[in-house]
Scaffold this motif. Sequence first.
Motif, PDB file in Angstrom:
ATOM      1  N   LEU A  37       0.819  -1.165   0.068  1.00  0.00           N
ATOM      2  CA  LEU A  37      -0.173   0.005  -0.081  1.00  0.00           C
ATOM      3  C   LEU A  37       0.977   1.170   0.019  1.00  0.00           C
ATOM      4  O   LEU A  37       1.983   1.429   0.843  1.00  0.00           O
ATOM      5  CB  LEU A  37      -0.881  -0.169   1.242  1.00  0.00           C
ATOM      6  CG  LEU A  37      -1.835   1.183   1.390  1.00  0.00           C
ATOM      7  CD1 LEU A  37      -2.932   1.407   0.334  1.00  0.00           C
ATOM      8  CD2 LEU A  37      -2.432   1.305   2.911  1.00  0.00           C
ATOM      9  N   ALA A  38       0.567   2.162  -0.825  1.00  0.00           N
ATOM     10  CA  ALA A  38       1.364   3.478  -0.835  1.00  0.00           C
ATOM     11  C   ALA A  38       0.449   4.601  -0.588  1.00  0.00           C
ATOM     12  O   ALA A  38      -0.793   4.553  -0.943  1.00  0.00           O
ATOM     13  CB  ALA A  38       1.824   3.666  -2.273  1.00  0.00           C
ATOM     14  N   THR A  39       1.023   5.356   0.177  1.00  0.00           N
ATOM     15  CA  THR A  39       0.183   6.666   0.694  1.00  0.00           C
ATOM     16  C   THR A  39       1.182   7.801   0.568  1.00  0.00           C
ATOM     17  O   THR A  39       2.314   7.649   0.187  1.00  0.00           O
ATOM     18  CB  THR A  39      -0.333   6.566   1.969  1.00  0.00           C
ATOM     19  OG1 THR A  39       0.801   6.266   2.963  1.00  0.00           O
ATOM     20  CG2 THR A  39      -1.402   5.591   2.288  1.00  0.00           C
ATOM     21  N   VAL A  40       0.906   9.133   0.700  1.00  0.00           N
ATOM     22  CA  VAL A  40       1.684  10.208   0.746  1.00  0.00           C
ATOM     23  C   VAL A  40       1.990  10.543   2.312  1.00  0.00           C
ATOM     24  O   VAL A  40       0.927  10.954   2.967  1.00  0.00           O
ATOM     25  CB  VAL A  40       1.370  11.342  -0.101  1.00  0.00           C
ATOM     26  CG1 VAL A  40       2.221  12.580   0.188  1.00  0.00           C
ATOM     27  CG2 VAL A  40       0.925  11.002  -1.447  1.00  0.00           C
ATOM     28  N   ALA A  41       3.160  10.484   2.779  1.00  0.00           N
ATOM     29  CA  ALA A  41       3.612  11.042   4.097  1.00  0.00           C
ATOM     30  C   ALA A  41       3.377  12.336   4.266  1.00  0.00           C
ATOM     31  O   ALA A  41       3.022  13.114   3.444  1.00  0.00           O
ATOM     32  CB  ALA A  41       5.102  10.666   4.552  1.00  0.00           C
ATOM     33  N   GLU A  76      -2.016   9.466   7.319  1.00  0.00           N
ATOM     34  CA  GLU A  76      -1.973  10.027   5.834  1.00  0.00           C
ATOM     35  C   GLU A  76      -3.084  10.031   5.008  1.00  0.00           C
ATOM     36  O   GLU A  76      -3.162  10.890   4.002  1.00  0.00           O
ATOM     37  CB  GLU A  76      -0.861   8.980   5.436  1.00  0.00           C
ATOM     38  CG  GLU A  76       0.503   9.382   6.034  1.00  0.00           C
ATOM     39  CD  GLU A  76       1.489   8.274   5.887  1.00  0.00           C
ATOM     40  OE1 GLU A  76       2.834   8.273   6.524  1.00  0.00           O
ATOM     41  OE2 GLU A  76       1.508   7.080   5.103  1.00  0.00           O
ATOM     42  N   ILE A  77      -3.758   8.822   5.179  1.00  0.00           N
ATOM     43  CA  ILE A  77      -5.155   8.895   4.524  1.00  0.00           C
ATOM     44  C   ILE A  77      -6.149   9.832   4.878  1.00  0.00           C
ATOM     45  O   ILE A  77      -6.632  10.386   3.812  1.00  0.00           O
ATOM     46  CB  ILE A  77      -5.639   7.173   4.575  1.00  0.00           C
ATOM     47  CG1 ILE A  77      -4.812   6.320   3.942  1.00  0.00           C
ATOM     48  CG2 ILE A  77      -7.021   7.464   3.973  1.00  0.00           C
ATOM     49  CD1 ILE A  77      -5.024   4.796   4.314  1.00  0.00           C
ATOM     50  N   LEU A 104     -11.544   5.930   5.788  1.00  0.00           N
ATOM     51  CA  LEU A 104     -11.326   5.280   6.850  1.00  0.00           C
ATOM     52  C   LEU A 104     -12.712   4.954   7.618  1.00  0.00           C
ATOM     53  O   LEU A 104     -13.609   5.729   7.780  1.00  0.00           O
ATOM     54  CB  LEU A 104     -10.502   6.457   7.928  1.00  0.00           C
ATOM     55  CG  LEU A 104      -9.227   6.783   7.194  1.00  0.00           C
ATOM     56  CD1 LEU A 104      -8.534   7.937   7.968  1.00  0.00           C
ATOM     57  CD2 LEU A 104      -8.228   5.645   7.249  1.00  0.00           C
ATOM     58  N   HIS A 105     -12.723   3.862   8.153  1.00  0.00           N
ATOM     59  CA  HIS A 105     -13.672   3.299   9.278  1.00  0.00           C
ATOM     60  C   HIS A 105     -13.206   3.162  10.432  1.00  0.00           C
ATOM     61  O   HIS A 105     -12.586   2.088  10.677  1.00  0.00           O
ATOM     62  CB  HIS A 105     -14.372   2.232   8.443  1.00  0.00           C
ATOM     63  CG  HIS A 105     -14.891   2.257   7.103  1.00  0.00           C
ATOM     64  ND1 HIS A 105     -16.265   2.800   6.697  1.00  0.00           N
ATOM     65  CD2 HIS A 105     -14.271   2.178   5.883  1.00  0.00           C
ATOM     66  CE1 HIS A 105     -16.236   2.867   5.380  1.00  0.00           C
ATOM     67  NE2 HIS A 105     -15.138   2.460   4.711  1.00  0.00           N
ATOM     68  N   ALA A 154      -8.837  -0.364  12.817  1.00  0.00           N
ATOM     69  CA  ALA A 154      -9.622   0.627  11.740  1.00  0.00           C
ATOM     70  C   ALA A 154      -9.699  -0.283  10.470  1.00  0.00           C
ATOM     71  O   ALA A 154      -8.784  -0.962  10.343  1.00  0.00           O
ATOM     72  CB  ALA A 154      -8.845   1.797  11.515  1.00  0.00           C
ATOM     73  N   VAL A 155     -10.442   0.259   9.691  1.00  0.00           N
ATOM     74  CA  VAL A 155     -10.731  -0.375   8.374  1.00  0.00           C
ATOM     75  C   VAL A 155     -10.593   0.802   7.252  1.00  0.00           C
ATOM     76  O   VAL A 155     -10.858   1.784   7.664  1.00  0.00           O
ATOM     77  CB  VAL A 155     -12.249  -1.148   8.241  1.00  0.00           C
ATOM     78  CG1 VAL A 155     -12.282  -1.404   6.887  1.00  0.00           C
ATOM     79  CG2 VAL A 155     -12.201  -2.223   9.135  1.00  0.00           C
ATOM     80  N   VAL A 156      -9.769   0.327   6.126  1.00  0.00           N
ATOM     81  CA  VAL A 156      -9.716   1.231   5.125  1.00  0.00           C
ATOM     82  C   VAL A 156     -10.338   0.538   4.009  1.00  0.00           C
ATOM     83  O   VAL A 156      -9.977  -0.600   3.654  1.00  0.00           O
ATOM     84  CB  VAL A 156      -8.095   1.383   4.938  1.00  0.00           C
ATOM     85  CG1 VAL A 156      -7.784   2.498   3.466  1.00  0.00           C
ATOM     86  CG2 VAL A 156      -7.222   1.862   5.956  1.00  0.00           C
TER      87      VAL A 156
END
Length: 193
Positions: A37-41, A76-77, A104-105, A154-156
């Motif tokens: 999984l990639a996110t932006v920090a 981040e998300i 996000l959940h 948490a759930v994404v």
Amino acid sequence: MTRPTPPATPEEALDSAFRLLARGVADRRSPFHTPTLATVATDGTPNLRTVVLRAFDPATRRIRIHTDRRSAKVAEIAARPRVMLHGYDAGAQVQLRIAGDATLHLDDAEAEAAWAGSRAMSRMVYATPHAPGATLDTPTAAPQDAEGGRENFAVVTFILDRLDWLLLAHEGHRRARFAWDGAGALSAAWVAP
């Protein structure tokens, strides 16, 4: 997994990609069970980590993963919901890159249902008193109370809206790109590998 017969159309490539994702949910030995999984920090740099693919619905293109709400990926998300998943099956020589906007959940019905459906061993991951990435003097033992982790769980989820499929083959690589607009209309095309 054995290498598939190269698809004749982009639609066949998409079917193949969806089968690989569905298998990733069902088969713990599938390379797509643990994509990246990639996110932006928060400082703007890319941030990558391995996650477990918990659910994929081909009809809605909906993907679900679980995480610790104290993790960097949650912040981040929340700040930038655009995410990407990457997976590669060395046997099939297929790479998938998938993008979408994450949700996000934390304390909703989605999180409650996912928690209820999780095994005790999976729940224990969230029961640690330390947030992921916290500095420790020494490694700690795994928690023994599986129920203690719900507050950290948490759930994404995200609906994939871009998918890049690549087959590496001696006879010539094949690559297809897929995009869905806001109404769900698909555009698909072969692209140069």
